[in-house]
Design a protein around this motif. Structure first.
Motif, PDB file in Angstrom:
ATOM      1  N   PRO A   1      55.737  58.025-103.172  1.00 24.17           N
ATOM      2  CA  PRO A   1      54.480  57.308-103.595  1.00 24.17           C
ATOM      3  C   PRO A   1      54.660  55.954-103.030  1.00 24.17           C
ATOM      4  O   PRO A   1      55.552  55.097-103.355  1.00 24.17           O
ATOM      5  CB  PRO A   1      54.234  57.318-105.018  1.00 24.17           C
ATOM      6  N   GLY A   2      53.498  55.267-102.389  1.00 27.03           N
ATOM      7  CA  GLY A   2      53.553  53.927-102.062  1.00 27.03           C
ATOM      8  C   GLY A   2      54.506  53.531-100.574  1.00 27.03           C
ATOM      9  O   GLY A   2      54.427  52.553-100.323  1.00 27.03           O
ATOM     10  N   LYS A   3      54.740  54.706-100.116  1.00 28.70           N
ATOM     11  CA  LYS A   3      55.704  54.487 -98.668  1.00 28.70           C
ATOM     12  C   LYS A   3      54.788  55.266 -97.777  1.00 28.70           C
ATOM     13  O   LYS A   3      54.601  56.617 -98.083  1.00 28.70           O
ATOM     14  CB  LYS A   3      56.939  55.008 -99.095  1.00 28.70           C
ATOM     15  N   LYS A   4      54.510  54.720 -96.622  1.00 25.07           N
ATOM     16  CA  LYS A   4      53.785  55.231 -95.550  1.00 25.07           C
ATOM     17  C   LYS A   4      54.476  55.190 -94.148  1.00 25.07           C
ATOM     18  O   LYS A   4      54.747  53.942 -93.867  1.00 25.07           O
ATOM     19  CB  LYS A   4      52.411  54.824 -95.548  1.00 25.07           C
TER      20      LYS A   4
ATOM     21  N   GLU B   1      55.256  49.833 -99.034  1.00 22.50           N
ATOM     22  CA  GLU B   1      55.967  49.628 -97.930  1.00 22.50           C
ATOM     23  C   GLU B   1      55.318  50.562 -96.723  1.00 22.50           C
ATOM     24  O   GLU B   1      54.744  51.467 -96.874  1.00 22.50           O
ATOM     25  CB  GLU B   1      57.510  50.183 -98.006  1.00 22.50           C
ATOM     26  N   LEU B   2      55.104  49.725 -95.676  1.00 20.01           N
ATOM     27  CA  LEU B   2      54.519  50.481 -94.476  1.00 20.01           C
ATOM     28  C   LEU B   2      55.733  50.488 -93.362  1.00 20.01           C
ATOM     29  O   LEU B   2      56.171  49.281 -93.207  1.00 20.01           O
ATOM     30  CB  LEU B   2      53.458  49.722 -93.822  1.00 20.01           C
ATOM     31  N   ILE B   3      56.153  51.886 -92.933  1.00 17.79           N
ATOM     32  CA  ILE B   3      57.126  51.974 -92.040  1.00 17.79           C
ATOM     33  C   ILE B   3      56.442  52.245 -90.608  1.00 17.79           C
ATOM     34  O   ILE B   3      55.759  53.224 -90.421  1.00 17.79           O
ATOM     35  CB  ILE B   3      58.059  53.156 -92.293  1.00 17.79           C
ATOM     36  N   LEU B   4      56.562  51.469 -89.617  1.00 19.24           N
ATOM     37  CA  LEU B   4      55.997  51.356 -88.429  1.00 19.24           C
ATOM     38  C   LEU B   4      56.463  51.787 -87.285  1.00 19.24           C
ATOM     39  O   LEU B   4      57.753  50.867 -86.914  1.00 19.24           O
ATOM     40  CB  LEU B   4      55.078  49.909 -88.193  1.00 19.24           C
TER      41      LEU B   4
ATOM     42  N   LYS C   1      56.235  45.638 -98.410  1.00 20.25           N
ATOM     43  CA  LYS C   1      57.386  45.489 -97.201  1.00 20.25           C
ATOM     44  C   LYS C   1      57.120  46.155 -96.120  1.00 20.25           C
ATOM     45  O   LYS C   1      56.180  47.150 -95.911  1.00 20.25           O
ATOM     46  CB  LYS C   1      58.619  46.400 -97.792  1.00 20.25           C
ATOM     47  N   TYR C   2      57.453  45.594 -94.737  1.00 20.23           N
ATOM     48  CA  TYR C   2      57.109  46.058 -93.759  1.00 20.23           C
ATOM     49  C   TYR C   2      58.408  46.445 -93.096  1.00 20.23           C
ATOM     50  O   TYR C   2      59.282  45.605 -92.900  1.00 20.23           O
ATOM     51  CB  TYR C   2      56.227  44.960 -92.683  1.00 20.23           C
ATOM     52  N   THR C   3      58.628  47.679 -92.463  1.00 25.51           N
ATOM     53  CA  THR C   3      59.844  48.070 -91.619  1.00 25.51           C
ATOM     54  C   THR C   3      59.134  48.423 -90.272  1.00 25.51           C
ATOM     55  O   THR C   3      58.262  49.339 -90.153  1.00 25.51           O
ATOM     56  CB  THR C   3      60.394  49.214 -92.338  1.00 25.51           C
ATOM     57  N   VAL C   4      59.777  47.934 -89.377  1.00 23.30           N
ATOM     58  CA  VAL C   4      59.354  48.038 -88.071  1.00 23.30           C
ATOM     59  C   VAL C   4      60.405  48.771 -87.278  1.00 23.30           C
ATOM     60  O   VAL C   4      61.619  48.180 -87.003  1.00 23.30           O
ATOM     61  CB  VAL C   4      58.916  46.894 -87.376  1.00 23.30           C
ATOM     62  N   LEU C   5      60.079  49.764 -86.526  1.00 22.43           N
ATOM     63  CA  LEU C   5      61.275  50.587 -85.993  1.00 22.43           C
ATOM     64  C   LEU C   5      60.748  50.428 -84.421  1.00 22.43           C
ATOM     65  O   LEU C   5      59.841  50.655 -84.110  1.00 22.43           O
ATOM     66  CB  LEU C   5      60.985  51.891 -85.955  1.00 22.43           C
TER      67      LEU C   5
END
Ligand code: SAM
Length: 267
Positions: free
Chosen positions: A94-97, A121-124, A2-6
């Motif tokens: 874990p697994g979320k950055k 998940e990467l939160i960018l 999952k990609y979450t983009v802010l």
């Protein structure tokens, strides 16, 4: 994954997820995406997300409150207790950055892409203006990542570089064979490639590629990968040797190439 983009311009990154291979990966469920508009968390009636930096200086800085609220809305809690500035006991997911794209970050390479794709998940965070308030980095960001030693005007372009180079490494997005032979795989650049027509502007496709002889083609491609890497990026060969990436055949070819090179230099 999952990609979450802010971002304050979600339309930039949204568009990327609706075309080509990425659109197919989303449809197949290999990739999930959401954008969070930081502006939705601004307090005032003008939906302001920036202000002048303390201490003066050029430009504006992104306000910490809307960004902090956007991060909380993304399900991110503080990694650091604000009172003590010590690691928060509740944070580690874990697994979320949480990544802030920034010129000050760790230089991004193919190896970083391979490492980051292991996350769920990467939160960018995409910066704008002069960047973001340091307290957001201290409280929420796990890692700063730079896509190169140059300054972009926005983090969205950098986030898309990170997204594009990671999602294609996911299982079944593109063929394993394509990944195996492309640049940087196995520490070398890719061999030259040709398609139809056989002769273009008087230049003919190398004979070996038309021969149908698989073993000769494999050796020719390895030789070309080595020659290209040796000519353009010698440090990749040195790094590959140090990391023990090459098999006996490749090591022999490298030795041969070095000998030829030294002989040519001597002449
Ligand atoms: N004042 C910042 C500095 O000197 O480091 C530059 C800010 S830049 C104009 C605006 C935003 O673009 C940054 O907050 C960051 O998100 C993004 N950005 C710029 N260059 C980048 C790079 N090389 N890698 C990743 N992100 C970058």
């Amino acid at each position: 994954m999952k990609y979450t983009v802010l971002t304050i311009f979600p339309e930039i990154t949204d568009a990327y997820f609706s075309a080509s291979i990425m659109a197919r990966a989303v449809k197949a469920g290999f990739v999930e995406y959401r954008s969070i508009n930081i502006r939705d968390f601004a307090f005032d009636k003008h939906k302001k997300t920036d202000d002048a930096p303390y201490g003066g200086g050029a430009g504006m800085l992104m306000l910490p409150e809307p960004l902090g609220l956007a991060l909380e809305a993304a399900g991110v809690s503080k990694k650091t207790c604000p009172e003590t500035m010590r690691q928060s006991p509740v944070r580690k997911v874990p697994g979320k950055k949480v990544i802030y794209l920034s010129p000050s970050g760790r230089p991004f390479t193919q190896k970083t892409a391979e490492e980051l794709v292991q996350n769920e998940e990467l939160i960018l965070i995409c910066g704008r203006y002069e960047g973001i308030d340091q307290r957001i980095i201290d409280l929420y960001v796990d890692e700063e990542v730079s896509i190169g030693d140059y300054v972009l005007s926005s983090g969205e372009a950098a986030a898309l570089v990170l997204i594009d180079s990671t999602y294609r490494l996911l299982d079944r997005v593109i063929s394993a064979e394509s990944l195996r032979e492309e640049s940087f795989a196995g520490g070398l650049l890719e061999y030259p490639q040709y398609t139809r027509p056989e002769v273009y502007d008087t230049i003919k496709v190398p004979e070996v590629l038309l021969s149908g002889h698989h073993e000769n083609i494999r050796r020719w491609r390895l030789q070309k990968r080595l020659e290209k890497t040796f000519a353009l990026r010698q440090e990749l060969i040195r790094r590959g040797e140090e990391a023990g990436l090459f098999d006996t055949e490749t090591i022999k070819m490298i030795e041969e190439m070095r000998k030829n090179h030294e002989r040519d230099q001597g002449n």
